[in-house]
Design a protein around this motif. Structure first.
Motif, PDB file in Angstrom:
ATOM      1  N   LYS A  33      36.289  39.576  44.753  1.00 19.97           N
ATOM      2  CA  LYS A  33      36.967  38.470  44.324  1.00 19.97           C
ATOM      3  C   LYS A  33      37.140  38.860  43.000  1.00 19.97           C
ATOM      4  O   LYS A  33      37.842  38.645  42.198  1.00 19.97           O
ATOM      5  CB  LYS A  33      36.569  37.026  44.844  1.00 19.97           C
ATOM      6  CG  LYS A  33      37.122  36.920  46.175  1.00 19.97           C
ATOM      7  CD  LYS A  33      38.805  36.882  46.061  1.00 19.97           C
ATOM      8  CE  LYS A  33      39.351  36.316  47.377  1.00 19.97           C
ATOM      9  NZ  LYS A  33      40.865  36.194  47.285  1.00 19.97           N
ATOM     10  N   THR A  34      35.589  39.090  42.416  1.00 15.58           N
ATOM     11  CA  THR A  34      35.610  39.116  40.979  1.00 15.58           C
ATOM     12  C   THR A  34      36.441  40.313  40.457  1.00 15.58           C
ATOM     13  O   THR A  34      37.110  40.463  39.328  1.00 15.58           O
ATOM     14  CB  THR A  34      34.188  39.476  40.490  1.00 15.58           C
ATOM     15  OG1 THR A  34      33.398  38.112  40.789  1.00 15.58           O
ATOM     16  CG2 THR A  34      34.246  39.684  38.927  1.00 15.58           C
ATOM     17  N   VAL A  35      36.606  41.448  41.083  1.00 16.42           N
ATOM     18  CA  VAL A  35      37.239  42.670  40.752  1.00 16.42           C
ATOM     19  C   VAL A  35      38.657  42.387  40.676  1.00 16.42           C
ATOM     20  O   VAL A  35      39.664  42.741  39.794  1.00 16.42           O
ATOM     21  CB  VAL A  35      36.860  43.936  41.802  1.00 16.42           C
ATOM     22  CG1 VAL A  35      37.734  45.083  41.411  1.00 16.42           C
ATOM     23  CG2 VAL A  35      35.307  44.454  41.709  1.00 16.42           C
ATOM     24  N   ILE A  36      39.318  41.447  41.607  1.00 21.42           N
ATOM     25  CA  ILE A  36      40.848  41.499  41.588  1.00 21.42           C
ATOM     26  C   ILE A  36      41.175  40.202  41.191  1.00 21.42           C
ATOM     27  O   ILE A  36      42.402  39.692  41.295  1.00 21.42           O
ATOM     28  CB  ILE A  36      41.371  41.609  42.979  1.00 21.42           C
ATOM     29  CG1 ILE A  36      40.671  41.011  44.289  1.00 21.42           C
ATOM     30  CG2 ILE A  36      41.117  43.087  43.399  1.00 21.42           C
ATOM     31  CD1 ILE A  36      41.454  39.605  44.431  1.00 21.42           C
ATOM     32  N   ALA A  37      40.184  39.283  40.462  1.00 20.80           N
ATOM     33  CA  ALA A  37      40.521  38.075  40.004  1.00 20.80           C
ATOM     34  C   ALA A  37      41.840  37.793  38.999  1.00 20.80           C
ATOM     35  O   ALA A  37      42.728  36.895  39.306  1.00 20.80           O
ATOM     36  CB  ALA A  37      39.405  37.311  39.126  1.00 20.80           C
ATOM     37  N   PRO A  38      42.044  38.772  38.097  1.00 19.62           N
ATOM     38  CA  PRO A  38      43.303  38.634  37.279  1.00 19.62           C
ATOM     39  C   PRO A  38      44.650  38.926  38.151  1.00 19.62           C
ATOM     40  O   PRO A  38      45.598  38.104  38.191  1.00 19.62           O
ATOM     41  CB  PRO A  38      43.172  39.780  36.448  1.00 19.62           C
ATOM     42  CG  PRO A  38      41.546  40.023  36.068  1.00 19.62           C
ATOM     43  CD  PRO A  38      41.125  39.781  37.536  1.00 19.62           C
ATOM     44  N   LEU A  39      44.495  39.707  38.967  1.00 14.67           N
ATOM     45  CA  LEU A  39      45.518  39.863  40.032  1.00 14.67           C
ATOM     46  C   LEU A  39      45.775  38.790  41.096  1.00 14.67           C
ATOM     47  O   LEU A  39      47.020  38.421  41.137  1.00 14.67           O
ATOM     48  CB  LEU A  39      45.462  41.183  40.835  1.00 14.67           C
ATOM     49  CG  LEU A  39      45.470  42.592  40.128  1.00 14.67           C
ATOM     50  CD1 LEU A  39      45.297  43.831  41.249  1.00 14.67           C
ATOM     51  CD2 LEU A  39      46.753  42.601  39.192  1.00 14.67           C
ATOM     52  N   ASP A  40      44.834  38.240  41.547  1.00 16.20           N
ATOM     53  CA  ASP A  40      44.785  36.946  42.165  1.00 16.20           C
ATOM     54  C   ASP A  40      45.563  35.811  41.403  1.00 16.20           C
ATOM     55  O   ASP A  40      46.290  35.171  42.100  1.00 16.20           O
ATOM     56  CB  ASP A  40      43.281  36.464  42.770  1.00 16.20           C
ATOM     57  CG  ASP A  40      43.288  36.215  44.350  1.00 16.20           C
ATOM     58  OD1 ASP A  40      44.378  36.468  44.933  1.00 16.20           O
ATOM     59  OD2 ASP A  40      42.262  35.823  44.597  1.00 16.20           O
TER      60      ASP A  40
END
Length: 297
Positions: A33-40
């Motif tokens: 979740k940290t890796v894709i947080a901006p996209l989320d």
């Protein structure tokens, strides 16, 4: 894979297996979740508003957020995500491990004869983890779509919302997690099994990433309209019921452009997140089991 798991199962106590899967699950969920947080955050922004989605607008949102509020604004709400996703992933993965054993989907032969059991184990794991952590998911969604002045931190969401409001959108979330979690776990476990049967070895981390990516693509695509519904109900009091939300979205925004808004972005971030999550869980869970077995010798 099955042989090694069976060996561990004989050598490890039930409590050790549960603790290993809880730690591995929490770590896997947090990293993914940290890796894709901006996209989320970008996806949630489009899901909760009556505005068209395209990658150009998504990039504009990210750039605009950066210029207005700085780089860390792209991770706004991620603290709430961590508070939610770590127990969610820990419970989900640990539940899945226990349910596989309970439903007897551990052996290759049984999986071939009863593929529905593998799907059921994944679905039930999703239901258990979603039910246990849902208010945290709602708080994270509220923080992702509001200004920092409205909700300063996670606790402010709970202080300003009535208890009943913390479960807005729970039903569509639960309906969506059944195919999402079911197809996700089923696809990943099936691809691993096929790989082991044809290569006679365990998949390496890159192969696990690929299997996880396929699982994420199938799982998220199967449940995406309900993801739109839950986000609208979580973040806007105008949306009261599942059917009412669907009718309003379809009427105002169209069937495909409304209920599948942001799906193309999910095809980018989803496989990345799920691939990282499954691979991290398998790697850490296996490592912890091996360490425990070594210590107990």
């Amino acid at each position: 894979m099955a042989g090694n798991d069976g060996k561990h199962r004989h050598e490890l106590s039930h409590s050790h297996r549960v603790i290993s899967s809880l730690i591995a699950g929490a770590t896997a969920g947090a990293l993914a979740k940290t890796v894709i947080a901006p996209l989320d955050r970008t996806k949630i922004n489009f899901q909760t508003r009556n505005m068209s989605f395209n990658f150009r607008e998504a990039v504009f949102f990210l750039v605009n957020s950066y210029h207005k509020s700085g780089l860390m604004s792209l991770w706004r709400g991620n603290s709430a995500t961590m508070v939610r996703v770590m127990p969610y992933a820990a419970i989900q993965y640990s539940s899945h491990e226990q349910l596989k054993h309970l439903l007897k989907v551990e052996t290759n032969a049984q999986k071939r004869q009863n593929p529905g059991r593998s799907f059921l184990a994944g679905s039930l794991a999703g239901v258990v983890s979603t039910t246990a952590t849902y208010p945290l998911d709602l708080a994270r969604a509220r923080m992702a779509v509001t200004h920092k002045k409205q909700y300063k931190d996670l606790s402010s969401v709970f202080r300003n919302e009535r208890f009943v409001n913390l479960y807005r959108g729970f039903v569509p979330t639960l309906l969506g997690v059944i195919p999402y979690s079911g197809f996700g776990f089923f696809t990943y476990e099936t691809l691993k099994r096929f790989h082991s049967e044809y290569t006679l070895r365990e998949p390496n981390p890159f192969e696990r990433l690929a299997f996880g990516a396929c699982a994420g693509l199938i799982g998220q695509s199967s449940s995406y309209p309900l993801d739109i519904v839950r986000r609208r109900m979580q973040t806007n009091n105008e949306y009261k019921t599942i059917m009412g939300t669907i009718r309003k979205v379809v009427t105002e925004e169209g069937l495909i452009s409304g209920l599948y808004k942001g799906l193309s972005l999910n095809w980018v971030k989803g496989p990345i997140a799920v691939g990282i999550s499954f691979t991290t869980f398998d790697t850490i869970n296996k490592f912890l089991k091996n360490i425990t077995v070594f210590i107990n010798r």
